[in-house]
Write an enzyme that holds these catalytic residues in place. Structure first.
Site, PDB file in Angstrom:
ATOM      1  N   ASP A  56       0.794  -1.044   0.006  1.00  0.00           N
ATOM      2  CA  ASP A  56       0.100  -0.058  -0.028  1.00  0.00           C
ATOM      3  C   ASP A  56       0.880   1.133  -0.153  1.00  0.00           C
ATOM      4  OD1 ASP A  56      -1.880   2.194   1.018  1.00  0.00           O
ATOM      5  OD2 ASP A  56      -3.036   0.538   1.280  1.00  0.00           O
ATOM      6  N   THR A  90      -3.973   8.224  -0.139  1.00  0.00           N
ATOM      7  CA  THR A  90      -3.324   7.338  -1.313  1.00  0.00           C
ATOM      8  C   THR A  90      -2.649   8.451  -2.053  1.00  0.00           C
ATOM      9  OG1 THR A  90      -4.772   5.569  -1.109  1.00  0.00           O
ATOM     10  CG2 THR A  90      -3.762   6.115  -3.071  1.00  0.00           C
ATOM     11  N   TYR A 143     -10.884  13.110  -4.216  1.00  0.00           N
ATOM     12  CA  TYR A 143      -9.896  12.671  -5.333  1.00  0.00           C
ATOM     13  C   TYR A 143      -9.318  14.123  -6.039  1.00  0.00           C
ATOM     14  CZ  TYR A 143      -8.734  10.676  -9.995  1.00  0.00           C
ATOM     15  OH  TYR A 143      -8.089  10.148 -11.048  1.00  0.00           O
ATOM     16  N   TYR A 157       8.925  19.539  -3.836  1.00  0.00           N
ATOM     17  CA  TYR A 157      10.105  18.655  -3.609  1.00  0.00           C
ATOM     18  C   TYR A 157      10.977  19.056  -4.598  1.00  0.00           C
ATOM     19  CZ  TYR A 157       8.826  15.067  -0.027  1.00  0.00           C
ATOM     20  OH  TYR A 157       8.816  14.489   1.289  1.00  0.00           O
TER      21      TYR A 157
HETATM   22  P1  NAD Z   1      -7.377   1.931 -11.764  1.00  0.00           P
HETATM   23  O1  NAD Z   1      -8.282   1.839 -10.425  1.00  0.00           O
HETATM   24  O2  NAD Z   1      -7.629   0.961 -12.776  1.00  0.00           O
HETATM   25  O3  NAD Z   1      -5.965   1.749 -10.973  1.00  0.00           O
HETATM   26  C1  NAD Z   1      -5.302   2.273 -10.016  1.00  0.00           C
HETATM   27  C2  NAD Z   1      -4.548   1.107  -9.285  1.00  0.00           C
HETATM   28  O4  NAD Z   1      -3.882   1.701  -8.142  1.00  0.00           O
HETATM   29  C3  NAD Z   1      -5.139  -0.222  -9.082  1.00  0.00           C
HETATM   30  O5  NAD Z   1      -4.429  -1.167  -9.620  1.00  0.00           O
HETATM   31  C4  NAD Z   1      -5.054  -0.009  -7.510  1.00  0.00           C
HETATM   32  O6  NAD Z   1      -5.213  -1.359  -6.924  1.00  0.00           O
HETATM   33  C5  NAD Z   1      -4.026   0.602  -7.279  1.00  0.00           C
HETATM   34  N1  NAD Z   1      -4.033   1.230  -5.862  1.00  0.00           N
HETATM   35  C6  NAD Z   1      -4.970   2.029  -5.306  1.00  0.00           C
HETATM   36  N2  NAD Z   1      -4.810   2.632  -4.120  1.00  0.00           N
HETATM   37  C7  NAD Z   1      -3.634   2.033  -3.993  1.00  0.00           C
HETATM   38  C8  NAD Z   1      -2.774   2.027  -2.699  1.00  0.00           C
HETATM   39  N3  NAD Z   1      -3.119   2.866  -1.585  1.00  0.00           N
HETATM   40  N4  NAD Z   1      -1.713   1.373  -2.689  1.00  0.00           N
HETATM   41  C9  NAD Z   1      -1.319   0.762  -3.918  1.00  0.00           C
HETATM   42  N5  NAD Z   1      -1.962   0.730  -4.784  1.00  0.00           N
HETATM   43  C10 NAD Z   1      -3.243   1.052  -4.931  1.00  0.00           C
HETATM   44  O7  NAD Z   1      -7.426   3.350 -12.355  1.00  0.00           O
HETATM   45  P2  NAD Z   1      -6.541   3.884 -13.746  1.00  0.00           P
HETATM   46  O8  NAD Z   1      -7.803   4.200 -14.522  1.00  0.00           O
HETATM   47  O9  NAD Z   1      -5.485   2.676 -14.227  1.00  0.00           O
HETATM   48  O10 NAD Z   1      -5.913   5.015 -13.240  1.00  0.00           O
HETATM   49  C11 NAD Z   1      -4.389   5.019 -13.024  1.00  0.00           C
HETATM   50  C12 NAD Z   1      -4.003   6.363 -12.606  1.00  0.00           C
HETATM   51  O11 NAD Z   1      -4.349   7.501 -13.629  1.00  0.00           O
HETATM   52  C13 NAD Z   1      -4.700   6.977 -11.458  1.00  0.00           C
HETATM   53  O12 NAD Z   1      -3.563   7.688 -10.538  1.00  0.00           O
HETATM   54  C14 NAD Z   1      -5.743   7.752 -11.855  1.00  0.00           C
HETATM   55  O13 NAD Z   1      -6.215   8.737 -10.867  1.00  0.00           O
HETATM   56  C15 NAD Z   1      -5.222   8.418 -12.863  1.00  0.00           C
HETATM   57  N6  NAD Z   1      -6.071   8.805 -13.979  1.00  0.00           N
HETATM   58  C16 NAD Z   1      -6.866   7.990 -14.644  1.00  0.00           C
HETATM   59  C17 NAD Z   1      -7.830   8.505 -15.487  1.00  0.00           C
HETATM   60  C18 NAD Z   1      -8.715   7.555 -16.134  1.00  0.00           C
HETATM   61  O14 NAD Z   1      -9.700   8.027 -17.097  1.00  0.00           O
HETATM   62  N7  NAD Z   1      -8.729   6.102 -16.111  1.00  0.00           N
HETATM   63  C19 NAD Z   1      -8.048  10.047 -15.698  1.00  0.00           C
HETATM   64  C20 NAD Z   1      -7.404  10.690 -14.968  1.00  0.00           C
HETATM   65  C21 NAD Z   1      -6.245  10.468 -14.094  1.00  0.00           C
END
Ligand code: NAD
Ligand code: UDP
Length: 319
Positions: A56, A90, A143, A157
């Site tokens: 995590d 997170t 979020y 940083y």
């Molecule tokens: P997703 O939920 O499929 O993937 C997120 C991953 O992070 C998952 O594998 C989850 O298990 C892991 N995770 C969550 N909390 C955690 C923690 N505390 N410790 C370790 N692992 C943790 O989402 P995604 O769509 O693949 O998004 C990936 C990134 O891109 C995210 O940071 C999201 O905010 C960003 N993002 C995605 C989108 C989109 O449209 N998909 C848009 C804007 C930003």
């Protein structure tokens, strides 16, 4: 290179891991499998250059890597609103531990930020200089504000400790390996249409989003990481803006579904319009998306077809 991807078992992270492995890099995935899944990376498990740790990111960690893609964070409203305090932690602790490590081992770190930093935008399309219109206390704030603080910490940083940073503002991304219980519009509509169930539009469906195919997004992230000109933030997304109603109609027509469209309450603070200005990404990274919605949606439909009848009804917003 040895490359760490936090959140590498998720939707975007698993595609990124695959691309980086294909390019000959060593990839380390750190994930707590909160919204990610082993199924997303099962096809990569035979690769000797992949390591996976259940961890995590709200706890510190120590690894020897050249660069870090910090993607760990639930991205879909139903998931990030289920445990809002954990969502903030997170984003904030996750980026701080990534930066602490990057500072110590002199690695470059890329933060997956989001178009949600613009909130319900008053400027359209959104350029990187727009400061946003975000509610600090609403249901999406865990979020949106978590990601805004993460950007702040990245820059602090960078200025104070000279950490080498990159920030991508990711707009709505879709593709295979979105999870079936994700609750996002593309996965919900496709699953509903494949099951001939009613398609649930929240609000009048006139709100817009601009959808980027995942392969294009991964290309943009890698280009941002691999260049030395800019740290960002850089918008990455497809500027092809569509209404949610149009998405519903496209999905029904592509599948040949008998689903009817039904209308439900619009969630609080749900942005009305969203479209990236990607001039900076074009100029600095030579990047622009190449997959149209007409090409991308059928790939996702093919992905969901065998899963549609195996799983429960698509996820709904918490009431
Ligand atoms: P997703 O939920 O499929 O993937 C997120 C991953 O992070 C998952 O594998 C989850 O298990 C892991 N995770 C969550 N909390 C955690 C923690 N505390 N410790 C370790 N692992 C943790 O989402 P995604 O769509 O693949 O998004 C990936 C990134 O891109 C995210 O940071 C999201 O905010 C960003 N993002 C995605 C989108 C989109 O449209 N998909 C848009 C804007 C930003
Ligand atoms: N939406 C919808 N029906 C659904 C899921 C989402 O009408 O079953 C709407 C949602 O209210 C929003 C848009 O589609 O206006 C995009 O939602 P999503 O959760 O995919 O992305 P985000 O709101 O985070 O951009």
């Amino acid at each position: 290179m040895r490359i760490l991807i936090t959140g590498g078992a998720g939707f975007i992270g698993s595609h990124l891991a695959e691309r980086l492995l294909d390019a000959g890099h060593s990839v380390i995935i750190l994930d707590n499998f909160h919204t990610g899944s082993k199924d997303n990376i099962r096809h990569l498990l035979d690769n000797d250059y992949l390591e996976i740790y259940r961890h995590d990111v709200t706890d510190s960690y120590r690894l020897e890597v050249d660069c870090i893609y910090n993607l760990a964070c639930p991205a879909s409203p139903i998931h990030y609103q289920r445990s809002p305090v954990k969502t903030v932690l997170t984003s904030v602790l996750g980026v701080m531990y990534a930066l602490n490590l990057a500072s110590e081992i002199k690695a470059r770190v890329l933060q997956a930020s989001t178009s949600e930093v613009y909130g319900d935008p008053l400027e359209h399309p959104q350029t990187e200089s727009y400061l946003g219109n975000v509610n600090t206390i609403g249901p999406r704030s865990c979020y949106d504000e978590g990601k805004r603080v993460a950007e702040t910490v990245m820059f602090d940083y960078h200025r104070e400790n000279h950490v080498d940073i990159r920030i991508a503002r990711i707009f709505n991304t879709y593709g295979p390996r979105m999870s079936t219980n994700d609750g996002r519009v593309v996965s919900n509509f496709i699953l509903q249409a494949l099951r001939n169930e009613p398609i649930t539009i929240f609000g009048d469906g006139l709100q817009t989003r601009s959808f980027c195919y995942v392969d294009d997004m991964v290309e943009g992230l890698i280009r941002l990481m691999d260049q030395d000109e800019i740290v960002g933030p850089v918008n990455l997304g497809n500027p092809d803006e569509r209404s949610i109603k149009e998405i519903a109609e496209m999905v029904i027509a592509m599948i040949g579904s008998s689903s009817e469209i039904i209308y439900k309450a619009k969630p609080e603070n749900d942005p009305m319009r969203r479209r990236p200005d990607i001039s900076l990404a074009g100029k600095a990274l030579g990047w622009q998306p190449s997959v149209s919605l007409e090409e991308g949606l059928p790939k996702v439909i093919d992905y969901f077809r065998p899963l549609a009848l195996r799983h429960m009804a698509p996820a709904r917003m918490p009431r």
